[in-house]
Scaffold this motif. Structure first.
Motif, PDB file in Angstrom:
ATOM      1  N   ASN B  87       0.825  -1.210   0.000  1.00 17.99           N
ATOM      2  CA  ASN B  87       0.000   0.000   0.000  1.00 17.99           C
ATOM      3  C   ASN B  87       0.857   1.256   0.000  1.00 17.99           C
ATOM      4  O   ASN B  87       0.557   2.227  -0.702  1.00 17.99           O
ATOM      5  CB  ASN B  87      -0.927   0.024   1.220  1.00 17.99           C
ATOM      6  N   SER B  91       0.665   3.911  -2.871  1.00 16.84           N
ATOM      7  CA  SER B  91       0.170   5.277  -2.687  1.00 16.84           C
ATOM      8  C   SER B  91       1.132   6.297  -3.293  1.00 16.84           C
ATOM      9  O   SER B  91       0.726   7.385  -3.682  1.00 16.84           O
ATOM     10  CB  SER B  91      -0.068   5.562  -1.205  1.00 16.84           C
ATOM     11  N   HIS B  95      -0.531   6.117  -9.033  1.00 19.49           N
ATOM     12  CA  HIS B  95      -1.240   6.967  -9.973  1.00 19.49           C
ATOM     13  C   HIS B  95      -0.523   7.082 -11.313  1.00 19.49           C
ATOM     14  O   HIS B  95      -1.030   7.665 -12.245  1.00 19.49           O
ATOM     15  CB  HIS B  95      -1.419   8.351  -9.371  1.00 19.49           C
ATOM     16  N   ARG B 210      -4.699   4.228 -11.474  1.00 21.94           N
ATOM     17  CA  ARG B 210      -5.259   4.371 -10.156  1.00 21.94           C
ATOM     18  C   ARG B 210      -5.330   5.867  -9.829  1.00 21.94           C
ATOM     19  O   ARG B 210      -4.490   6.642 -10.280  1.00 21.94           O
ATOM     20  CB  ARG B 210      -4.327   3.685  -9.165  1.00 21.94           C
ATOM     21  N   GLU B 211      -6.335   6.271  -9.036  1.00 19.99           N
ATOM     22  CA  GLU B 211      -6.466   7.693  -8.701  1.00 19.99           C
ATOM     23  C   GLU B 211      -5.286   8.132  -7.829  1.00 19.99           C
ATOM     24  O   GLU B 211      -4.699   7.329  -7.097  1.00 19.99           O
ATOM     25  CB  GLU B 211      -7.800   7.975  -7.993  1.00 19.99           C
ATOM     26  N   ARG B 212      -4.935   9.405  -7.962  1.00 17.99           N
ATOM     27  CA  ARG B 212      -3.808   9.961  -7.209  1.00 17.99           C
ATOM     28  C   ARG B 212      -4.153  10.012  -5.717  1.00 17.99           C
ATOM     29  O   ARG B 212      -5.276  10.333  -5.340  1.00 17.99           O
ATOM     30  CB  ARG B 212      -3.528  11.373  -7.729  1.00 17.99           C
ATOM     31  N   VAL B 213      -3.208   9.676  -4.905  1.00 23.17           N
ATOM     32  CA  VAL B 213      -3.442   9.668  -3.458  1.00 23.17           C
ATOM     33  C   VAL B 213      -2.892  10.966  -2.875  1.00 23.17           C
ATOM     34  O   VAL B 213      -1.767  11.352  -3.207  1.00 23.17           O
ATOM     35  CB  VAL B 213      -2.724   8.459  -2.801  1.00 23.17           C
ATOM     36  N   ALA B 217      -2.392  11.106   2.970  1.00 15.41           N
ATOM     37  CA  ALA B 217      -2.654   9.674   2.978  1.00 15.41           C
ATOM     38  C   ALA B 217      -1.389   8.900   2.639  1.00 15.41           C
ATOM     39  O   ALA B 217      -1.148   7.798   3.144  1.00 15.41           O
ATOM     40  CB  ALA B 217      -3.762   9.348   1.983  1.00 15.41           C
ATOM     41  N   ARG B 218      -0.557   9.490   1.765  1.00 17.79           N
ATOM     42  CA  ARG B 218       0.681   8.809   1.406  1.00 17.79           C
ATOM     43  C   ARG B 218       1.573   8.636   2.640  1.00 17.79           C
ATOM     44  O   ARG B 218       2.119   7.564   2.880  1.00 17.79           O
ATOM     45  CB  ARG B 218       1.460   9.618   0.369  1.00 17.79           C
ATOM     46  N   ALA B 221       0.199   6.056   4.867  1.00 18.78           N
ATOM     47  CA  ALA B 221       0.497   4.712   4.366  1.00 18.78           C
ATOM     48  C   ALA B 221       1.940   4.343   4.694  1.00 18.78           C
ATOM     49  O   ALA B 221       2.244   3.215   5.086  1.00 18.78           O
ATOM     50  CB  ALA B 221       0.264   4.648   2.857  1.00 18.78           C
TER      51      ALA B 221
END
Ligand code: NA
Ligand code: NA
Lengths: 319, 440, 182
Positions: B87, B91, B95, B210-213, B217-218, B221
């Motif tokens: 993850n 993250s 993206h 994948r959508e940008r995080v 949140a990064r 993670a």
């Protein structure tokens, strides 16, 4: 022309001292002596499969024709060879190897080793300690973690309060470098290959008798030997026995020298204990003797007599 | 038929049996023992070998690291550790185009830094990353190939079981070898990520992006990786500080991950049982091959094929670079059908002395270490070259919907980058030796 | 059987961990600092140590575990194979190949188990022991043999099922490639 092929199997790489300076010499001599009628195919590093403790069975069963092996890889199977592995028994390799051959012929040939044809019996140069901290008196070992090279040296280490850690030889460098063990017992000859002088900087040598020793045999499949025509049997016989054993022991000990030189060059602390200091160690090792004698007696051998005879023979051949 | 002919003939026979879907370990075992019987003129030797060799092969302290690390991987997965590692990588990378696959490579590199086994790395990260790759529509063959290739970082990035064995065989310093493997290991990870990037440019529709995080949140993670870091530092730190040997580290790692899984309430009787079964399957599969390879290699040695081949090479009087290239190519070819550990055990004792006699303008030690790393890499390539690539099998058995030939096809770009990297490292020894020269 | 092997594997993990912890606590007890500050504790620590012969226990145990894992792998058809050809030949031919290899596997397992038994009796006769713990090496052989017997029974059973499944109207319907495994 070539009539017979002998597969010589052993556990070390071809360029190590014993394969190069003992086994190759033996093989070349056999080939030459037979005028090319015997060819010795050399298989180093367990190339024919199996693990080192299986070598002796490979010779017995004919998986290989000739093997070089450490007798102690199969503890309990050849009990009387252990007399030469007792602490402070061996002085130097040559007389001890001769004594070993004499006792082999007298006692072990038709008993422990009856399933195999033995070509040579020898011991390596004086076994000693290589450690991270200096070891001078037996008490110094208390609490140290040491890899013992034989069953009897492990008994001694335990007796002196050291913790004997079991591991195969190839694991030693890493264990030393990481401090998993504080030291190891091996003769000088092996230290160069294992990079021991780079990893620990104290080396304890003894005067007179060695801390311990390890017994080797060069063994041949019995049926293979019997199948040889008489003249080729003679070639093999000419290259085996007491003189070959003495040569092997002496040669192996000779390579202690260059390896020791490396430690000297590295500026390591080489502790050479005097005869008096060694005597204190021998005293401390007495319980190992007592245990071993009792152990032998329980197996129906006269342990005390074996010790006395080995000592006398080593003395005899030292002259 | 001479022994040598029997040896040469055994190779196509082995290939044929394997193509007829005979289990690979069984095929090696049968060909090895059958060939031994032909050479020795009867079954006596074979039956004698079987008395002890099955036991001693299985009863190996150094190889016990395999099931222990597999178990550790299982528990790490239970405790969500490989997931959090993945993850975190995802993250930061997800993206991008092909980002999920890149994250899988990154997570493999992370896992490789504590795990000495390529198979365990592939298996562990496969469990985590395969479902995610599937979810974002990555083609099956690309997913399995990414993880099989990523898994090779397990032996390339130190610690590495294969390097330890090379060090022992050639009497070289383990620490220096580990150090020298580091840059090639990073290069491998970068190469794999580039491969994915190029693949995605060639087939832009191959997967969803994948959508940008968001950065918050990064970092969260990244923070969630702490149990992983804890175990990583316990295991790796413990080895380097001398608390324990690598095999012990594997046991400690298994226990540590079990405790974390327990803390996450993921340790139930059922989950432990499942972990055991998964470990059992992979372990048995690997050891059947180890057993078969042992018999096959002993047979090959007996035919003198490896010995004859090497003496032929030396006798030709080629330039050192040509000889090295031939040897590395031989490894690549052998690697297509042989198991890596046994390949090292069989060939290094033969090739190493040849290499040491040639002049590459390096010191003896540098030559030995450089050659060791090159061998490590080509052997590692062997893990992902069809038809016999252990990593391919491990990953493919986990992705039941992907036929093995999709994996074979998917792995070719990765093999290509591997070959390019071997070329570069061969041409410029200084890349491999830089860290060692700097620190020693 | 796989569970038994797993339990032994878990036991080895515990033994190894205890051994490592014991050894390191023992070293701690030898540190001069600890000896001076808390002599009582140092004494207690020094009484600890690694488990004697942990190395040998691992070697004996792991052989059992691996042998115990074999039948599970065989039952679930998880041994590594190359199925490049599977798609190109008829399903009946595939099932025939499965049958041949499973029968051969069963035969090999019978031979391995038989030889393991002979190897064990050799070791009994020779009185060979391990290095540190000095327990008879045949104990470890016997443990491994036990697992090998079960593995043999399983492989023979799987082979028989294959034969039955191959015969017209036979039992086991799904060959492993048809179930999607390979
Ligand atoms: Na690694
Ligand atoms: Na391959």
């Amino acid at each position: 022309a070539q009539e017979v092929t002998l597969k010589l199997h052993q556990f070390l790489p071809a360029q190590a001292n014993v394969p190069k300076y003992v086994l190759d010499v033996w093989a070349d001599n056999v080939e030459k002596g037979s005028a090319g009628r015997i060819k010795v195919e050399r298989y180093p590093s367990m190339q024919l499969g199996g693990k080192p403790p299986e070598l002796i069975d490979q010779a017995i069963d004919g998986v290989a024709d000739v093997v070089w092996t450490v007798v102690g890889y199969t503890p309990g199977r050849f009990p009387r060879t252990e007399v030469f592995e007792l602490p402070f028994m061996v002085t130097t390799a040559e007389p001890a190897s001769r004594a070993y051959w004499e006792m082999f012929e007298k006692y072990m040939k038709d008993e422990e080793f009856k399933d195999v044809h033995i070509l040579g019996t020898w011991v390596h140069g004086p076994g000693m300690i290589h450690s991270d901290k200096p070891v001078k008196v037996p008490a110094d070992l208390n609490g140290m973690k040491i890899r013992g090279a034989s069953r009897t040296v492990n008994m001694l280490l335990a007796e002196l309060g050291a913790e004997s850690v079991g591991m195969p030889v190839p694991a030693v460098p890493e264990a030393l470098s990481k401090g998993v063990i504080n030291g190891t017992t091996i003769p000088w000859e092996v230290t160069a290959a294992l990079k021991v002088p780079e990893l620990v900087h104290n080396h304890t040598e003894f005067t007179g008798q060695a801390l311990y020793d390890v017994t080797f045999v060069l063994a041949m499949n019995k049926a293979k030997y019997e199948s040889l025509p008489d003249d080729l049997k003679k070639v093999v016989d000419d290259n085996s026995g007491m003189e070959f054993s003495a040569f092997a022991g002496k040669t192996q000990e000779f390579y202690d020298g260059p390896a020791r030189e490396l430690a000297v060059k590295a500026g390591n602390n080489i502790i050479t204990l005097s005869a008096e200091e060694t005597a204190k160690w021998r005293e401390a090792a007495q319980p190992v003797y007592d245990t071993w004698i009792a152990d032998m007696d329980s197996k129906g051998y006269d342990g005390k007599a074996l010790i006395e005879e080995a000592q006398a023979l080593i003395q005899k051949y030292s002259k | 038929m001479s022994n040598f002919d029997i040896g040469l003939l055994s190779l196509p026979v082995l290939m044929l049996l394997i193509f007829l879907r005979m289990p690979i370990g069984l095929a090696m075992l049968v060909v090895g023992l059958g060939g031994t019987a032909m050479i020795t003129g009867g079954w006596t030797v074979v039956l004698a070998k079987l008395k002890t060799e099955t036991f001693t092969t299985f009863s190996s302290y150094s190889l016990s690291i395999v099931p222990l690390f597999l178990l550790m991987g299982q528990f790490a997965t239970l405790g969500g550790m490989s997931t959090s590692l993945f993850n975190a990588a995802e993250s930061w990378l997800g993206h991008r185009r092909g980002g999920v696959a890149m994250a899988a490579v990154g997570a493999c590199a992370g896992f490789g830094a504590i795990c000495g086994s390529s198979l365990a790395t592939a298996a562990t990260m496969g469990q985590v990353a395969l479902p995610e790759l599937r979810r974002y529509g990555y083609p099956g063959g690309l997913s399995t190939a990414t993880l099989a290739a990523g898994g090779t970082l397990g032996i390339l990035i130190p610690p590495s079981v294969v390097l330890v064995i090379y060090a022992i065989l050639t009497e070289q310093n383990i620490a220096k070898l580990f150090l020298s493997a580091f840059i090639p290991g990073i290069l491998a990870a970068v190469g794999y990520i580039l491969t994915i990037s190029i693949y995605m440019r060639v087939f832009p529709s191959a997967a969803q992006i994948r959508e940008r995080v968001p950065y918050g949140a990064r970092f969260k993670a990244l923070f969630d990786v702490w149990p992983v870091l804890l175990v990583f530092f316990l295991v790796v730190g413990g080895i380097y500080l001398g608390w324990f040997t690598p095999t012990e580290a594997a046991a400690i790692g298994a226990a540590g991950t079990a405790i974390i899984a327990w803390a996450n309430r993921a340790l139930t009787l059922k989950s432990v049982a499942d972990s055991i079964l998964a470990t059992a399957s992979s372990t048995a599969m690997i050891f059947l091959i180890v057993l078969g390879a042992g018999f096959f290699n002993a047979f090959l040695a007996l035919t003198q094929v490896p010995q004859e081949v090497s003496s032929f090479i030396v006798s030709q009087g080629y330039s050192p670079w040509l000889v090295l290239t031939i040897i590395l190519l031989l490894y690549l070819v052998f690697g297509c059908f042989m198991d890596s550990l046994s390949m090292i055990l069989l060939t290094v004792p033969i090739f190493f002395p040849i290499i040491m006699e040639l002049d590459f303008g390096l010191t003896a030690e540098e030559t030995a270490i450089w050659f060791g790393i090159l061998v490590l890499i080509v052997v590692e390539v062997g893990l992902i070259t069809p038809p016999v690539g252990m990593n391919l099998f491990v990953i493919n058995s986990m992705a039941k919907e992907t036929p093995i030939y999709h994996t074979y096809r998917g792995v070719m770009p990765f093999v290509t980058t591997d070959v390019i990297r071997v070329g570069i490292l061969t041409a410029f020894p200084a890349i491999t030796l830089a860290l060692m020269r700097l620190l020693y | 059987m796989a569970y038994l092997g797993g339990i032994v594997l878990l036991a080895l993990v515990v033994i190894t961990c205890l051994s490592v912890i014991g050894r390191n606590l023992n070293s701690l007890g030898h540190l001069p600092f600890v000896e001076n500050a808390v002599p009582g504790l140092a004494g207690m620590l020094r009484a600890l140590g690694s488990i004697k012969g942990d190395f040998e226990l691992v070697e004996a145990g792991i052989a059992f575990s691996i042998m115990a894992f074999l039948p599970w792998c065989q039952m679930t058809g998880r041994h590594a194979t190359v199925d490049v050809m599977t798609a190109f030949i008829p399903s009946r031919a595939n099932r025939f190949l499965d049958l041949v290899w499973d029968v051969l596997f069963a035969f090999v397992m019978v031979v391995i188990t038989w030889r393991l038994y002979v190897g064990m009796t050799d070791k009994m006769r020779y009185g060979e022991t391990t290095f540190l713990l000095q327990f008879p090496i045949w104990w470890a052989f016997a443990l491994c043999l036990l697992a090998a017997v079960v593995a043999t029974l399983v492989t023979v059973y799987v082979a028989m099922q294959r034969v039955a499944g191959f015969l017209p109207g036979g039992g086991r319907p799904a060959a492993k490639h048809e179930a999607g495994k390979s």
